[in-house]
Write an enzyme that holds these catalytic residues in place. Structure first.
Site, PDB file in Angstrom:
ATOM      1  N   ASP A   1       0.863  -1.500   0.271  1.00  0.00           N
ATOM      2  CA  ASP A   1       0.357  -0.348   0.259  1.00  0.00           C
ATOM      3  C   ASP A   1       0.912   0.908  -0.054  1.00  0.00           C
ATOM      4  O   ASP A   1       0.793   2.081  -0.817  1.00  0.00           O
ATOM      5  CB  ASP A   1      -1.122  -0.478   1.720  1.00  0.00           C
ATOM      6  CG  ASP A   1      -1.801  -1.348   1.257  1.00  0.00           C
ATOM      7  OD1 ASP A   1      -2.351  -1.899   0.688  1.00  0.00           O
ATOM      8  OD2 ASP A   1      -1.470  -2.393   2.126  1.00  0.00           O
TER       9      ASP A   1
ATOM     10  N   HIS B   1      -4.449  -3.696   6.263  1.00  0.00           N
ATOM     11  CA  HIS B   1      -4.290  -3.375   4.884  1.00  0.00           C
ATOM     12  C   HIS B   1      -5.701  -4.150   4.726  1.00  0.00           C
ATOM     13  O   HIS B   1      -5.703  -5.282   4.114  1.00  0.00           O
ATOM     14  CB  HIS B   1      -3.412  -4.705   4.670  1.00  0.00           C
ATOM     15  CG  HIS B   1      -3.128  -5.237   2.791  1.00  0.00           C
ATOM     16  ND1 HIS B   1      -3.054  -4.223   1.884  1.00  0.00           N
ATOM     17  CD2 HIS B   1      -3.523  -6.206   2.490  1.00  0.00           C
ATOM     18  CE1 HIS B   1      -2.427  -4.581   1.418  1.00  0.00           C
ATOM     19  NE2 HIS B   1      -2.998  -6.193   1.308  1.00  0.00           N
TER      20      HIS B   1
END
Ligand code: LMR
Length: 341
Positions: free
Chosen positions: A159, A187
């Site tokens: 990410d 996440h």
């Protein structure tokens, strides 16, 4: 060669490993002075595919690759390892979200945590990649007796790199020039890419950044990037995940760049008011093989709200898997506090 690093990888015949294993074997995260022993772990039904992959690794004649062994159980696969990379988990399909993965995957991490606690080196570092990665990291650590929490982390670098990529393309600069990005939280689609502390070439970025684009478009794009890749490819991100794993391991081992920080899922101890005892993504710096949360950053109301949303999701995830933890969250925290620094 000054040392040998033994690395176990679960899910070794899976999607992410098709590129990850070759990059590990080439020594990317551990540098040119360490030879590598790979201990590859898979389910029995995937061992044939794993054999083929092992042949390919041998056929690269990589100078740093000392040996490759194949295992269909974690107790032999984790024996004496320095690093364990847990990629093995059922990937999500286009119609699934993270909460649905909670029903299938976490139980594997009980067994793997126990095996790590039994047979890995006591200094083993474990990186959890298989989703839901943060909660799986909690399960693995909780079940790994005697292994301290700071030797476990969840992958958030995918990410982090995605957000860096979006910013660099938008501003039109090399991503290397952008520092101090943070991904907060889980996440999952609640994660929060925080641009408020960014620097370009050491200068604050806020003036250079189109804040409407950041708030209305970029945040959502980073949150949904994994799903966007799945909907185009029909399967989950693989090479970008491998790159993120390499970056995470390299920083964990060799340290983060002076003046920069990166995002890792580590056990929360209440930093920034987050519920203690979650594997939560924070800004961290790494020194001497250890990740430390960067404290003292100012969070405005918007950031605090975004952090709360992703924290609440992780609290719900922990509630849903409490039966897989060997003790209550409160006792786990007490264990974390008593672990030798
Ligand atoms: C990703 O973010 O691409 C991976 O974690 C796969 C997924 O399920 O989104």
């Amino acid at each position: 060669m000054s040392e040998t690093v033994t690395v176990a990888v679960t899910g070794a015949a899976g999607n992410v490993c098709q590129s990850l294993l070759f990059r590990l074997a080439a020594g990317e995260p551990f540098g040119p002075d360490a030879s590598i022993r790979l201990q590859l772990i898979e389910k029995s039904e995937s061992m044939k595919a794993l054999e083929g992959l092992a042949m390919e690794l041998e056929d690269c004649a990589l100078p740093l690759l000392e040996s490759v062994s194949l295992h269909d159980d974690p107790v032999s696969g984790f024996k004496d390892v320095d690093f364990a990379i847990l990629t093995g988990a059922k990937p999500r399909t286009p119609s699934m979200d993270r909460m649905q993965q909670l029903q299938e995957n976490p139980s594997i991490f009980v067994e793997q945590g126990r095996a790590l606690g039994k047979v890995a080196k006591e200094t083993v570092k474990t990186l959890v990649v298989g989703n839901p990665a943060n909660t799986n990291a909690l399960i693995a650590w909780a079940n790994a007796r005697y292994l301290p929490h700071h030797q476990f982390s969840a992958l958030m670098r995918l990410d982090h790199n995605r957000a860096l990529g979006f910013l660099a393309r938008k501003i039109g600069i090399n991503p290397l020039r952008i520092k101090r990005l943070t991904i907060w939280g889980n996440h999952a689609s609640t994660l929060f890419p925080d641009a408020s502390h960014l620097r370009i070439d050491g200068q604050p970025i806020r003036m250079a950044l189109d804040m409407n684009w950041y708030r209305d478009i970029m945040i959502d794009q980073v949150q949904q990037r994994g799903a966007a890749v799945i909907s185009c490819k029909g399967k989950t991100s693989s090479s970008s995940a491998a790159q993120a794993i390499i970056d995470h391991l390299r920083d964990w081992r060799f340290g983060t760049e002076e003046g920069d920080f990166v995002s890792m899922g580590v056990l929360s101890q209440g930093e920034y008011g987050v519920t203690p005892g979650l594997f939560f993504s924070y800004p961290v710096t790494c020194r001497k093989g250890r990740a430390e949360v960067v404290e003292g950053l100012d969070l405005d109301d918007f950031c605090r709200r975004m952090v709360r949303v992703t924290e609440e999701e992780l609290v719900r995830e922990r509630k849903a898997i409490e039966n897989l933890l060997p003790m209550s969250p409160e006792l786990l925290l007490a264990r974390a506090h008593s672990e030798v620094a």
